[in-house]
Design a protein around this motif. Sequence first.
Motif, PDB file in Angstrom:
ATOM      1  N   LEU A 116      45.367  37.743  40.050  1.00 10.53           N
ATOM      2  CA  LEU A 116      45.902  39.024  40.498  1.00 10.53           C
ATOM      3  C   LEU A 116      44.775  39.931  40.995  1.00 10.53           C
ATOM      4  CD1 LEU A 116      48.645  40.540  40.623  1.00 10.53           C
ATOM      5  CD2 LEU A 116      48.027  41.595  38.436  1.00 10.53           C
ATOM      6  N   TRP A 117      43.666  39.977  40.237  1.00  5.53           N
ATOM      7  CA  TRP A 117      42.509  40.790  40.639  1.00  5.53           C
ATOM      8  C   TRP A 117      41.877  40.260  41.920  1.00  5.53           C
ATOM      9  CZ3 TRP A 117      41.679  45.474  39.204  1.00  5.53           C
ATOM     10  CH2 TRP A 117      42.101  45.918  37.944  1.00  5.53           C
ATOM     11  N   ALA A 118      41.846  38.944  42.053  1.00  2.00           N
ATOM     12  CA  ALA A 118      41.269  38.336  43.259  1.00  2.00           C
ATOM     13  C   ALA A 118      42.081  38.713  44.494  1.00  2.00           C
ATOM     14  CB  ALA A 118      41.217  36.821  43.116  1.00  2.00           C
ATOM     15  N   ALA A 119      43.402  38.753  44.353  1.00  2.00           N
ATOM     16  CA  ALA A 119      44.270  39.142  45.472  1.00  2.00           C
ATOM     17  C   ALA A 119      44.019  40.591  45.872  1.00  2.00           C
ATOM     18  CB  ALA A 119      45.733  38.941  45.086  1.00  2.00           C
ATOM     19  N   ALA A 120      43.844  41.469  44.874  1.00  2.48           N
ATOM     20  CA  ALA A 120      43.591  42.882  45.154  1.00  2.48           C
ATOM     21  C   ALA A 120      42.257  43.063  45.891  1.00  2.48           C
ATOM     22  CB  ALA A 120      43.589  43.678  43.844  1.00  2.48           C
ATOM     23  N   VAL A 160      48.389  40.267  50.320  1.00  2.00           N
ATOM     24  CA  VAL A 160      49.415  41.190  49.828  1.00  2.00           C
ATOM     25  C   VAL A 160      50.585  40.385  49.253  1.00  2.00           C
ATOM     26  CG1 VAL A 160      51.182  42.862  50.512  1.00  2.00           C
ATOM     27  CG2 VAL A 160      48.849  43.108  51.357  1.00  2.00           C
ATOM     28  N   GLY A 161      51.002  39.372  50.016  1.00  5.72           N
ATOM     29  CA  GLY A 161      52.079  38.512  49.534  1.00  5.72           C
ATOM     30  C   GLY A 161      51.696  37.796  48.252  1.00  5.72           C
ATOM     31  N   THR A 162      50.444  37.325  48.217  1.00 10.83           N
ATOM     32  CA  THR A 162      49.951  36.644  47.023  1.00 10.83           C
ATOM     33  C   THR A 162      49.948  37.582  45.821  1.00 10.83           C
ATOM     34  OG1 THR A 162      48.543  35.207  48.375  1.00 10.83           O
ATOM     35  CG2 THR A 162      47.995  35.374  46.041  1.00 10.83           C
ATOM     36  N   PHE A 163      49.486  38.822  46.050  1.00 11.97           N
ATOM     37  CA  PHE A 163      49.427  39.818  44.976  1.00 11.97           C
ATOM     38  C   PHE A 163      50.820  40.092  44.418  1.00 11.97           C
ATOM     39  CE2 PHE A 163      49.612  44.154  43.366  1.00 11.97           C
ATOM     40  CZ  PHE A 163      48.501  44.214  42.538  1.00 11.97           C
ATOM     41  N   LEU A 164      51.784  40.355  45.323  1.00  7.17           N
ATOM     42  CA  LEU A 164      53.151  40.648  44.875  1.00  7.17           C
ATOM     43  C   LEU A 164      53.776  39.443  44.182  1.00  7.17           C
ATOM     44  CD1 LEU A 164      54.478  42.619  47.986  1.00  7.17           C
ATOM     45  CD2 LEU A 164      53.793  43.553  45.763  1.00  7.17           C
ATOM     46  N   GLY A 165      53.498  38.270  44.745  1.00 12.28           N
ATOM     47  CA  GLY A 165      54.041  37.050  44.138  1.00 12.28           C
ATOM     48  C   GLY A 165      53.499  36.807  42.749  1.00 12.28           C
ATOM     49  N   ILE A 166      52.183  36.968  42.597  1.00  6.02           N
ATOM     50  CA  ILE A 166      51.549  36.764  41.282  1.00  6.02           C
ATOM     51  C   ILE A 166      52.031  37.822  40.293  1.00  6.02           C
ATOM     52  CG2 ILE A 166      49.348  36.815  40.036  1.00  6.02           C
ATOM     53  CD1 ILE A 166      48.045  35.671  42.584  1.00  6.02           C
TER      54      ILE A 166
END
Length: 288
Positions: A116-120, A160-166
């Motif tokens: 999650l942090w990596a996506a941000a 962004v998609g990865t962050f929301l998905g995670i």
Amino acid sequence: MEDYKLGTKVSVVTMILNIILAIFKLIAGIFGKSSAMIADAVHTVSDVFTTIVVIIGLKISSKGEDKEHPYGHERLEAVCAKIISVALLLVGFMIGYKSAVRLYTGNITTPGKIALWAAAVSIIFKEGMYWYTIITARKIRSIAMEGDAWHHRSDALSSVGTFLGILGARYGYTFMDPLAGIIVSILIIKVGVDLYIRAVKELIDSSADKETLDKINNSVISIDGVKAIKNLKTRIFGNKIYVDIEICVDERLSVREGHDIAELVHCSVENEINTVKHCMVHIEPFTG
């Protein structure tokens, strides 16, 4: 040459940042058990490839005229832009396919907090790289570099998609991870298609935009001795424009006088509009 140096500098900086970011996201994806983040890391690796293509394109297109290419090499930028657009399409389809398979099979795990942090972090870095690249691309009028900028933004959208998905998966909505991947893939594919269409237009002698045509008209008609503009044609050649114009002058003028007016038109267009590489002027008699 200055445009080439500036474009290369920006491209090298973003390439180094992408390599660091890709390694970071891959590690986060593995340890965070997030296939979405691993796919995001692959997307970032593809950015490195497209940036290399841009550097090569800038290098070749900056070369002057030679015997085999009397009009220069600017159009090779459009070829590089087509390569980048195809890379975007492949990345988009790959992310969409993998996400659809995971959604269909239900093979979804709950990702760790590190993913999650990596996506941000990726969102912030990639959006910054987009603006860093797009500003320079517009300044030097490089379609290949502009395509690379959109590749950075597509990676930001992917993150962004990865962050929301995670985030959704960590709250129990595990289907959100692959669903976000499918939505992002559609956005990436759209960008790829748009860039491909623009690159094709540059390869088939499209006319300059209306604003540029108006500037040329105003510049020419203001020159003393030009009675009218009979015909005006422009064609985009990479990041430059070629102009062919027919002007009407008094039929009673001598050849020398007509030539002097044509020379004024030629110099005026090339000096006042910096995107014009060459202006060819043809004289017609004005009979009133």
